[in-house]
Structure formats: structure tokens, C-alpha cells
Design a protein around this motif. Structure first.
Motif, PDB file in Angstrom:
ATOM      1  N   ALA A  64       0.829  -1.218   0.000  1.00  0.00           N
ATOM      2  CA  ALA A  64       0.000   0.000   0.000  1.00  0.00           C
ATOM      3  C   ALA A  64       0.855   1.256   0.000  1.00  0.00           C
ATOM      4  O   ALA A  64       0.451   2.290  -0.532  1.00  0.00           O
ATOM      5  CB  ALA A  64      -0.925  -0.005   1.208  1.00  0.00           C
ATOM      6  N   ILE A  65       2.037   1.165   0.585  1.00  0.00           N
ATOM      7  CA  ILE A  65       2.915   2.340   0.682  1.00  0.00           C
ATOM      8  C   ILE A  65       3.746   2.531  -0.570  1.00  0.00           C
ATOM      9  O   ILE A  65       3.901   3.652  -1.066  1.00  0.00           O
ATOM     10  CB  ILE A  65       3.843   2.213   1.908  1.00  0.00           C
ATOM     11  CG1 ILE A  65       3.024   2.228   3.199  1.00  0.00           C
ATOM     12  CG2 ILE A  65       4.892   3.325   1.930  1.00  0.00           C
ATOM     13  CD1 ILE A  65       3.806   1.858   4.431  1.00  0.00           C
ATOM     14  N   ALA A  66       4.296   1.436  -1.123  1.00  0.00           N
ATOM     15  CA  ALA A  66       5.294   1.569  -2.194  1.00  0.00           C
ATOM     16  C   ALA A  66       5.015   0.739  -3.434  1.00  0.00           C
ATOM     17  O   ALA A  66       5.858   0.681  -4.325  1.00  0.00           O
ATOM     18  CB  ALA A  66       6.680   1.232  -1.641  1.00  0.00           C
ATOM     19  N   GLY A  67       3.868   0.080  -3.512  1.00  0.00           N
ATOM     20  CA  GLY A  67       3.525  -0.654  -4.725  1.00  0.00           C
ATOM     21  C   GLY A  67       4.165  -2.036  -4.817  1.00  0.00           C
ATOM     22  O   GLY A  67       4.683  -2.581  -3.841  1.00  0.00           O
ATOM     23  N   LYS A  68       4.127  -2.598  -6.021  1.00  0.00           N
ATOM     24  CA  LYS A  68       4.546  -3.989  -6.239  1.00  0.00           C
ATOM     25  C   LYS A  68       5.970  -4.312  -5.771  1.00  0.00           C
ATOM     26  O   LYS A  68       6.204  -5.409  -5.246  1.00  0.00           O
ATOM     27  CB  LYS A  68       4.398  -4.352  -7.711  1.00  0.00           C
ATOM     28  CG  LYS A  68       2.949  -4.506  -8.162  1.00  0.00           C
ATOM     29  CD  LYS A  68       2.881  -4.923  -9.629  1.00  0.00           C
ATOM     30  CE  LYS A  68       1.432  -5.062 -10.081  1.00  0.00           C
ATOM     31  NZ  LYS A  68       1.339  -5.450 -11.506  1.00  0.00           N
ATOM     32  N   PRO A  69       6.957  -3.429  -5.962  1.00  0.00           N
ATOM     33  CA  PRO A  69       8.316  -3.775  -5.522  1.00  0.00           C
ATOM     34  C   PRO A  69       8.415  -4.068  -4.033  1.00  0.00           C
ATOM     35  O   PRO A  69       9.351  -4.745  -3.592  1.00  0.00           O
ATOM     36  CB  PRO A  69       9.137  -2.534  -5.890  1.00  0.00           C
ATOM     37  CG  PRO A  69       8.378  -1.892  -7.003  1.00  0.00           C
ATOM     38  CD  PRO A  69       6.940  -2.132  -6.674  1.00  0.00           C
ATOM     39  N   ALA A  70       7.454  -3.555  -3.243  1.00  0.00           N
ATOM     40  CA  ALA A  70       7.504  -3.770  -1.790  1.00  0.00           C
ATOM     41  C   ALA A  70       6.814  -5.052  -1.351  1.00  0.00           C
ATOM     42  O   ALA A  70       6.982  -5.474  -0.200  1.00  0.00           O
ATOM     43  CB  ALA A  70       6.855  -2.583  -1.070  1.00  0.00           C
ATOM     44  N   LEU A  71       6.050  -5.685  -2.249  1.00  0.00           N
ATOM     45  CA  LEU A  71       5.244  -6.836  -1.835  1.00  0.00           C
ATOM     46  C   LEU A  71       6.104  -8.034  -1.435  1.00  0.00           C
ATOM     47  O   LEU A  71       5.896  -8.613  -0.358  1.00  0.00           O
ATOM     48  CB  LEU A  71       4.286  -7.224  -2.964  1.00  0.00           C
ATOM     49  CG  LEU A  71       3.333  -8.380  -2.654  1.00  0.00           C
ATOM     50  CD1 LEU A  71       2.487  -8.091  -1.420  1.00  0.00           C
ATOM     51  CD2 LEU A  71       2.432  -8.649  -3.862  1.00  0.00           C
ATOM     52  N   ALA A  72       7.058  -8.412  -2.263  1.00  0.00           N
ATOM     53  CA  ALA A  72       7.881  -9.590  -1.963  1.00  0.00           C
ATOM     54  C   ALA A  72       8.673  -9.429  -0.665  1.00  0.00           C
ATOM     55  O   ALA A  72       8.611 -10.299   0.210  1.00  0.00           O
ATOM     56  CB  ALA A  72       8.809  -9.903  -3.133  1.00  0.00           C
ATOM     57  N   PRO A  73       9.431  -8.333  -0.492  1.00  0.00           N
ATOM     58  CA  PRO A  73      10.143  -8.188   0.783  1.00  0.00           C
ATOM     59  C   PRO A  73       9.193  -8.090   1.974  1.00  0.00           C
ATOM     60  O   PRO A  73       9.514  -8.532   3.074  1.00  0.00           O
ATOM     61  CB  PRO A  73      10.967  -6.906   0.613  1.00  0.00           C
ATOM     62  CG  PRO A  73      10.374  -6.201  -0.541  1.00  0.00           C
ATOM     63  CD  PRO A  73       9.783  -7.240  -1.426  1.00  0.00           C
ATOM     64  N   GLY A  74       8.005  -7.503   1.762  1.00  0.00           N
ATOM     65  CA  GLY A  74       7.030  -7.436   2.848  1.00  0.00           C
ATOM     66  C   GLY A  74       6.548  -8.813   3.264  1.00  0.00           C
ATOM     67  O   GLY A  74       6.455  -9.116   4.458  1.00  0.00           O
ATOM     68  N   LEU A  75       6.243  -9.654   2.291  1.00  0.00           N
ATOM     69  CA  LEU A  75       5.814 -11.024   2.600  1.00  0.00           C
ATOM     70  C   LEU A  75       6.922 -11.799   3.314  1.00  0.00           C
ATOM     71  O   LEU A  75       6.670 -12.519   4.287  1.00  0.00           O
ATOM     72  CB  LEU A  75       5.406 -11.751   1.318  1.00  0.00           C
ATOM     73  CG  LEU A  75       4.132 -11.252   0.623  1.00  0.00           C
ATOM     74  CD1 LEU A  75       4.000 -11.892  -0.762  1.00  0.00           C
ATOM     75  CD2 LEU A  75       2.902 -11.564   1.461  1.00  0.00           C
TER      76      LEU A  75
END
Length: 359
Positions: free
Chosen positions: A83-94
Motif C-alpha cells: 500500500a505504501i510503495a507498490g509492487k516492488p515492496a510486496l515480496a520483501p514485505g511477505l
């Protein structure tokens, strides 16, 4: 000063929006897992807070439910970052959500739900910062899929392991100790707060905040607030449904049709079932639902209602491990308080209004 205040407000809105996005993505995961737990309990039983399936088939169903619960923490972390930074943030977030939920480092510490919430924001803002980097054109296509996920996972992961795990784990343990020591007035106040949040916006952000709080406690083995919250979620629509049938001078036949829907939504703990009534008369509906649900929440804490499933209403009764009878009784008490308050505060409809609504 005005510019600084505007920036702080914008940051606050961004944080709140990201939190709600994470909650909205993780709720279906936790509901699916919770429902499967509930199915397991149709024939199984609970021992020391653990679900014991009756045979291999239900053991398999239970395993599917556990898969949902194990995904809960990575999903909320990943989608806050997204939600904050888009798709590039999803993998490291998971990835960092998974790390938060499992022991790591020399001392094998985990920070669970609370750690994942914090890491979701850290990952999101770290990635947002990385996206401002000026890189040569040949590297730009590789940034979102290779460099950003890799560097974010490494940098935030190392920072988490060596700096954050100790303080966050200590904070979690303090919360656990406080919650385990709650009794008397403190338990009543907590129950009032949970009930008020459950009814405050009829399933909106306040309710989602309470969801996050109770699930964080449940992840630490504290099931009381979760049980009380799940009960409270069902009370506003149940109370409004009852009011539409009991207070026949205050509600029309059309309102009673909506009341039937409210009963059905209440059975699944869906607080939004009260919205049609709030839309027509917000002030009286909100006051009655807030008071009735808050009192029921206090009663639930006093009576020790506890649940291991992450959904509410009467259909969740199989997941209530302590205070099953009180779960139902306190729910009804809260609903009847709503009816009583409306009977006193809400003016009866005129004969013309009743005739128009009963056509």
C-alpha cells in the motif's frame, strides 16, 4: 509550522490507509482459516486451547485452516508495504512477515503480529525511498524485480534481526503479562473499549483496529479479547433486527425486511448489517449500538468469554473455548439494551410515515 502540520497529517493519512489496506487483504485469509477451524470442531473437540480433530479427514481440514493462519502475518506485512510503495515492496514485505512470525537470530526470538505490522511500514517506506534513487538507464528495468526486493530484504532483515527483535519481543511480552493479569475494573474497561470499537463505525476502520488488536493477542495465546470482540461484532445488527420487530411503532414493514437481513448478517458476525438503520437515523442508532455493545463487551470480559476462531456471530459458537453460554447470553443482553435505548430515545413514527412504509 503550517507546512509541517500538513506533512504530519499527510503522513498520518498514509499510515492509516496502509494499515487498512493490510487488514482488508488479510481478513479473507484469516476468515477462511477460522471457518475451517470451525468446521473441524463440528466433530472434534478442544483440549488446553488446541483443536483436536476426530479423524484424518478433519485433520486435513484443520491443516488447511492452519495454512490460513500461518499466512495471516506475512499477508498483512506484505500488503501494508504494498500500500505504501507498490509492487516492488510486496515480496520483501511477505518475506519479512514470515520472518517476524518465526524464531530467528542467536536468541531465536519472534515478534509475531506486532512485529509484522511494524515491518510492513519499515519495508514500505524503505522501498519508497529506494524508488527515488537515480540509476543508469540499463539498470532501471531490474530495479523493481531484482534490486529493490533483494536489497530491501537484506537491509531490513539484518536491521530487524540485530536491532529490532529484542525490543519488540520484550514489548510483546509486557503486553502478554499485562493481559494475563487483567481482572476486575481493568477487564471491564478493556471489554467496554472492545465493544465500543466493534460498534463505533459498523465494521469500518475502528472495527478493523480492534480486529488487529485481538488477533495480535490471539497470536500470543490470549483468546479472551478475541472472543469478546467476535461476540460484539454480531450485536449491532442483532439489536437493530430485534428493534425493527419489537418496536413496531418506530419501524415500518420495509424496516423489518431489512431487519431479517440484519439477523442473517449478525449470525456471521458481520457488523455492517446495522448500516441500513444507521443510514436512516444515525444518531439514535449509533448511540444505542455503542452503549449496548460496550456493556456486552464488559460483561464478556467479566464472564471469561474466549474464542480461538477469527470470526463471530452465533455460527462461531463452536470456536468458543470458554464461556459458551455467556457468549450467547451477553450477545442477547447487548442486543436487548439496544432495543431498550431506542424505545426511550427514538420517537415513534407518525401514522402517515407508518402507512407509507407499510405499503
Amino acid at each position: 509550522m503550517s507546512e509541517m502540520n500538513n506533512k504530519l497529517k499527510e503522513t498520518g493519512r498514509s499510515i492509516f490507509k496502509a494499515f487498512n489496506t493490510g487488514i482488508s487483504y488479510f481478513l479473507p485469509v484469516i476468515i477462511a482459516g477460522g471457518m475451517l477451524f470451525s468446521f473441524t470442531l463440528f466433530t472434534g473437540h478442544i483440549e488446553n486451547g488446541a483443536i483436536i480433530p476426530s479423524n484424518q479427514f478433519w485433520q486435513n481440514v484443520y491443516s488447511l485452516g492452519m495454512a490460513g493462519f500461518s499466512m495471516m502475518v506475512p499477508v498483512i506485512c506484505g500488503y501494508i508495504a504494498y500500500a505504501i510503495a507498490g509492487k516492488p515492496a510486496l515480496a520483501p514485505g511477505l518475506i519479512m512477515g514470515y520472518v517476524a512470525n518465526n524464531p530467528i537470530g542467536k536468541d531465536q526470538l519472534s515478534t509475531g503480529f506486532i512485529g509484522a505490522l511494524l515491518l510492513g511500514f519499515i519495508v514500505g517506506y524503505f522501498v519508497k525511498w529506494m524508488k527515488t534513487w537515480k540509476v543508469i538507464d540499463s539498470l532501471k528495468p531490474m530495479m523493481p524485480t531484482f534490486f529493490i526486493p533483494l536489497l530491501t530484504t537484506f537491509a531490513v532483515g539484518i536491521f530487524y534481526i540485530y536491532v529490532l527483535t529484542g525490543p519488540i519481543n520484550a514489548f510483546v511480552q509486557v503486553i502478554v503479562d499485562v493481559m494475563n493479569g487483567l481482572s476486575g475494573t481493568n477487564a471491564i474497561l478493556l471489554g467496554l473499549g472492545i465493544g465500543l470499537l466493534a460498534a463505533a463505525d459498523f465494521g469500518g476502520p475502528c472495527s478493523k483496529a480492534a480486529t488487529a488488536f485481538t488477533l495480535a493477542l490471539m497470536a500470543e495465546g490470549i483468546y479472551g479479547p478475541n472472543g469478546v470482540f467476535r461476540m460484539c461484532c454480531a450485536i449491532p445488527p442483532l439489536g437493530m433486527g430485534l428493534a425493527s420487530f419489537i418496536l413496531r411503532k418506530h419501524y415500518t414493514r420495509a424496516d423489518r425486511s431489512v431487519g431479517i437481513s440484519a439477523f442473517l448478517l449478525s449470525s456471521g458476525g458481520i457488523t455492517e448489517g446495522a448500516w441500513p438503520f444507521a443510514g436512516k437515523d444515525f444518531k439514535h442508532t449509533w448511540i444505542a449500538c455503542a452503549i449496548g455493545t460496550a456493556i456486552a463487551g464488559a460483561l464478556g470480559m467479566v464472564h471469561g468469554v474466549s474464542s480461538v476462531v477469527a470470526f463471530g456471530g452465533i455460527v462461531a459458537i463452536t470456536g468458543v473455548i470458554e464461556g459458551q453460554v455467556w457468549y450467547v447470553v451477553d450477545m442477547l443482553i447487548g442486543a436487548l439494551i439496544i432495543v431498550a435505548i431506542l424505545a426511550v430515545t427514538k420517537k415513534p413514527l407518525t401514522a402517515e410515515e407508518l402507512a407509507e412504509g407499510n405499503k
